[in-house]
Scaffold this motif. Structure first.
Motif, PDB file in Angstrom:
ATOM      1  N   SER A 193       0.843  -1.196   0.000  1.00  0.00           N
ATOM      2  CA  SER A 193       0.000   0.000   0.000  1.00  0.00           C
ATOM      3  C   SER A 193       0.877   1.244   0.000  1.00  0.00           C
ATOM      4  O   SER A 193       1.991   1.231   0.511  1.00  0.00           O
ATOM      5  CB  SER A 193      -0.921   0.012   1.226  1.00  0.00           C
ATOM      6  N   GLU A 194       0.351   2.319  -0.572  1.00  0.00           N
ATOM      7  CA  GLU A 194       1.013   3.621  -0.550  1.00  0.00           C
ATOM      8  C   GLU A 194       0.113   4.568   0.233  1.00  0.00           C
ATOM      9  O   GLU A 194      -0.875   5.089  -0.283  1.00  0.00           O
ATOM     10  CB  GLU A 194       1.267   4.120  -1.973  1.00  0.00           C
ATOM     11  N   HIS A 195       0.472   4.781   1.485  1.00  0.00           N
ATOM     12  CA  HIS A 195      -0.402   5.436   2.442  1.00  0.00           C
ATOM     13  C   HIS A 195      -0.850   6.821   1.981  1.00  0.00           C
ATOM     14  O   HIS A 195      -2.051   7.113   1.927  1.00  0.00           O
ATOM     15  CB  HIS A 195       0.343   5.518   3.789  1.00  0.00           C
ATOM     16  N   VAL A 196       0.082   7.706   1.662  1.00  0.00           N
ATOM     17  CA  VAL A 196      -0.261   9.075   1.273  1.00  0.00           C
ATOM     18  C   VAL A 196      -0.491   9.194  -0.231  1.00  0.00           C
ATOM     19  O   VAL A 196      -1.342   9.957  -0.679  1.00  0.00           O
ATOM     20  CB  VAL A 196       0.826  10.059   1.750  1.00  0.00           C
ATOM     21  N   ALA A 197       0.241   8.447  -1.029  1.00  0.00           N
ATOM     22  CA  ALA A 197       0.032   8.494  -2.482  1.00  0.00           C
ATOM     23  C   ALA A 197      -1.341   7.967  -2.873  1.00  0.00           C
ATOM     24  O   ALA A 197      -1.838   8.269  -3.962  1.00  0.00           O
ATOM     25  CB  ALA A 197       1.122   7.704  -3.203  1.00  0.00           C
ATOM     26  N   GLY A 198      -1.966   7.165  -1.993  1.00  0.00           N
ATOM     27  CA  GLY A 198      -3.325   6.705  -2.252  1.00  0.00           C
ATOM     28  C   GLY A 198      -3.429   5.671  -3.348  1.00  0.00           C
ATOM     29  O   GLY A 198      -4.391   5.662  -4.129  1.00  0.00           O
ATOM     30  N   ARG A 199      -2.450   4.759  -3.416  1.00  0.00           N
ATOM     31  CA  ARG A 199      -2.458   3.730  -4.452  1.00  0.00           C
ATOM     32  C   ARG A 199      -2.129   2.371  -3.846  1.00  0.00           C
ATOM     33  O   ARG A 199      -1.525   2.277  -2.780  1.00  0.00           O
ATOM     34  CB  ARG A 199      -1.430   4.061  -5.544  1.00  0.00           C
ATOM     35  N   ILE A 200      -2.540   1.331  -4.538  1.00  0.00           N
ATOM     36  CA  ILE A 200      -2.152  -0.033  -4.209  1.00  0.00           C
ATOM     37  C   ILE A 200      -1.193  -0.493  -5.297  1.00  0.00           C
ATOM     38  O   ILE A 200      -1.525  -0.451  -6.487  1.00  0.00           O
ATOM     39  CB  ILE A 200      -3.374  -0.970  -4.121  1.00  0.00           C
ATOM     40  N   ALA A 201      -0.006  -0.914  -4.888  1.00  0.00           N
ATOM     41  CA  ALA A 201       1.070  -1.176  -5.844  1.00  0.00           C
ATOM     42  C   ALA A 201       1.329  -2.670  -5.983  1.00  0.00           C
ATOM     43  O   ALA A 201       1.239  -3.428  -5.003  1.00  0.00           O
ATOM     44  CB  ALA A 201       2.348  -0.466  -5.407  1.00  0.00           C
TER      45      ALA A 201
END
Length: 645
Positions: free
Chosen positions: A439-447
């Protein structure tokens, strides 16, 4: 020549003699606050069991700090608690401060970037969730066209004069990234209905075959937490356990037992009987993360108020065994069980990876090389080849350790417009076919990263807001479940859907001399009906906020319109004169607003050679001469007059 023209040419010549053009052509754009002395803005942050300045009692974002661009911002952070806490500001100081109990420190920076930046805690503690919602607003201090200092006007005017008739527009735009196209129609991401009003918002998620278990919390007034059961088939949910003044830091599902860590207490909820049972309470210690090994034993990371960390194993017969981490103030955090049933964990404060190879072994710690810059490795997972993957919270990086060779590699997440300098990768898990999800907490994406193809695919959760995707975990049917705490929702990514476009970079390393650049052609295969936007993403230590200027930078290539034919896009990778020598990775990213796809290239920065430096100064002299020629006045037509004898 008129007097005014002579003055202009003289100023241009003087500017060129000092290397002005060289700075424009071969280095990043100067800071927008260069030569500007903003006001000193001082703020005091009190950290205690009620968060930042009482943030636990506030219903929303708190604290909220507003400054003007170019102001010098000084935070005095006072830790009035006995346990360690952190303090960071996204993009300005993602690594932030680490304060032991009773400590106080200052965080200072100049507010050069406009926008809204999250204020948050980087240290996992018992009230971590109360310190995740601060906000720094940086507003424009003046309209440049009205009150720019005269020295800056002269500088801009001279640069434009010198560059008259030359096409250096691309280099001048090097620090101005093209915004990523954002759309609302999501193909890959599904969000479930919001939790009922007043229900704690989801923070941790653990999917099962037919159910998804979620631990949530809510701030504002008394802090409340809840464990909630979601039913996948009909998308309904129900709360099963409620808590006051506490946070659930980890959950784990083992058949009908839902284990959870509540401050210093280990307990489980029996989904068959509907009852909960406390298993252990660890006095004066915080229980942080849980993992289950192949023999049914539960492993935990614990942090003590005196800075000690330990790993505790709970046997099925209810006995325990404790292993102490040798490094003080290590902050042992995320823990996982490898395919060979050994234990690996992250030491966020010590910036190490720990390993416990057997029940009677001592803990082994792996330290990264000095050339590698880490902020706070927080979560780990081990792939089927024995490689240890980790997320570097407090940065824009994830990485991998080969424990057999002690070889480390750090990769940046993909480019996005505002928040990816400090995207804060967090949870990390192993997916199908030995791939990595995080997860990308602040970027708001699932990688999703595939080590076999070296392609990074990032799924955009909410294009028009910050969802704060703290946790994600793969479940059944190729669905990767996640929480969007700010939205009060959970959802999933459908990993079976193929991407509509792909990137293919050239092979080999790219050698770039200090003060120079290299062009990287990348093949873009058909993207269908969507427009693509592009950008580059260096590792955190090469970003603009981390150094006085960016060490690695480059302009965003122009957007590509819809196409069914392969095309080639050129990324320009530039190096500053002061860039750290040696190799690093850079992400080259394309996005259609729903997903972003990145490929990583290895860039090796070398010292500029003497002939190259001489060429730079020759360029200065040449441009100066051309400028003088361009400004040369026309010859006056003067009639000869005969003298009278």
């Amino acid at each position: 020549m008129r007097t005014s023209e002579m003055i202009i040419v003289g100023l241009v010549a003087a500017f060129l003699a000092t290397g002005g053009v060289l700075a424009v052509v071969f280095t990043p754009s100067p800071s927008p606050c260069s030569g500007v002395s903003g006001a000193i803005r001082s703020f005091t942050i009190i950290v205690d069991l009620n968060g930042y300045n009482g943030s636990g009692s506030q219903p929303g974002t708190w604290p909220v700090i507003t400054v003007q661009r170019c102001d010098k911002v000084v935070f005095t952070v006072i830790n009035n608690d006995t346990q360690a806490h952190g303090f960071a500001v996204a993009s300005y100081s993602n690594a932030g401060l680490e304060l032991v109990g009773g400590d106080h420190q200052k965080l200072q920076f100049q507010a050069t970037r406009l926008g809204q930046f999250k204020i948050y805690c980087t240290s996992r503690c018992t009230v971590h969730y109360l310190m995740q919602n601060g906000l720094l607003n940086v507003t424009q201090s003046f309209p440049y066209g009205l009150s720019m200092r005269s020295s800056n006007w002269i500088r801009v005017f001279l640069i434009l004069t010198v560059l008259l008739g030359f096409d250096y527009g691309t280099n001048l735009r090097a620090a101005l990234p093209t915004p990523i196209l954002q759309v609302s129609n999501q193909q890959y991401v599904t969000l479930l209905p919001k939790v009922p009003v007043g229900t704690p918002r989801p923070l941790i998620i653990y999917p099962n075959d037919t159910r998804v278990w979620v631990a949530g919390f809510e701030t504002g007034g008394p802090q409340t937490s809840q464990i909630r059961e979601y039913f996948v088939n009909n998308e309904t949910s129900r709360g099963v356990l409620n808590f006051s003044n506490t946070e659930i830091s980890s959950i784990l599902v083992d058949r009908n037992r839902v284990w959870y860590a509540e401050n210093s207490t280990l307990a489980f909820y029996n989904s068959t009987s509907g009852q909960s049972e406390t298993q252990r309470t660890f006095q004066n210690r915080s229980l942080l993360s849980l993992a289950l090994d192949h023999n049914g034993r539960l492993w935990m990371t614990l942090g003590g108020s005196n800075g000690t960390s330990s790993i505790v194993m709970l046997n099925p017969n209810n006995t325990t065994q404790t292993y102490r981490v040798r490094t003080s103030n290590a902050l042992a955090y995320g823990i996982t069980v490898a395919p060979d049933n050994t234990i690996w964990f992250a030491e966020a404060a010590a910036k190490k990876i720990g390993h416990l190879g057997c029940d009677t072994c001592n803990i082994t710690e792996f330290s990264p090389p000095q050339s590698l810059s880490l902020a706070a490795p927080t979560q780990v997972i081990v792939d089927n080849s024995g490689n240890v993957w980790f997320t570097d919270h407090g940065s824009n990086q994830f990485g991998v350790l080969n424990p057999n060779t002690n070889a480390w590699k750090v990769l940046p997440i993909g480019y996005c417009q505002n928040y990816c300098t400090g995207g804060l990768p967090n949870s990390i898990f192993l997916g199908a076919n030995n791939t990595i999800w995080f997860s990308e907490h602040v970027a708001g994406r699932i990688a999703h990263y595939d080590p076999s193809t070296e392609v990074l695919t990032e799924y955009i959760i909410s294009p028009n807001s910050l969802p704060f995707t703290w946790w994600a975990m793969p479940g059944a049917n190729n669905l990767v479940w996640f929480v969007a705490w700010e939205l009060g929702e959970i959802g999933y990514v459908n990993a079976t859907l193929p991407a509509s476009f792909s990137l293919t970079p050239p092979s080999g390393d790219f050698i770039v001399a200090r003060g120079s650049y290299d062009d990287v052609p990348v093949r873009v295969d058909p993207q269908g009906s969507a427009k693509l936007s592009f950008g580059i993403s260096p590792v955190t230590s090469d970003q603009e906020y981390y150094q006085t200027t960016a060490q690695i930078f480059g302009p965003s290539p122009p957007d590509l319109g819809p196409s069914i034919n392969p095309q080639t896009i050129t990324f320009r990778i530039s190096s500053a004169w002061n860039a750290t020598l040696g190799p690093r990775y850079v992400a080259l990213t394309a996005s259609n607003g729903q997903i972003a796809i990145s490929v990583h290239i290895k860039v090796v920065i070398i010292e500029a050679s003497i002939p190259y430096v001489a060429l730079g100064f020759s360029t200065v002299i040449f441009l100066g001469g051309v400028t003088l020629y361009l400004r040369r006045p026309r010859r006056l037509n003067v009639k000869k007059v005969k003298r009278k004898k």
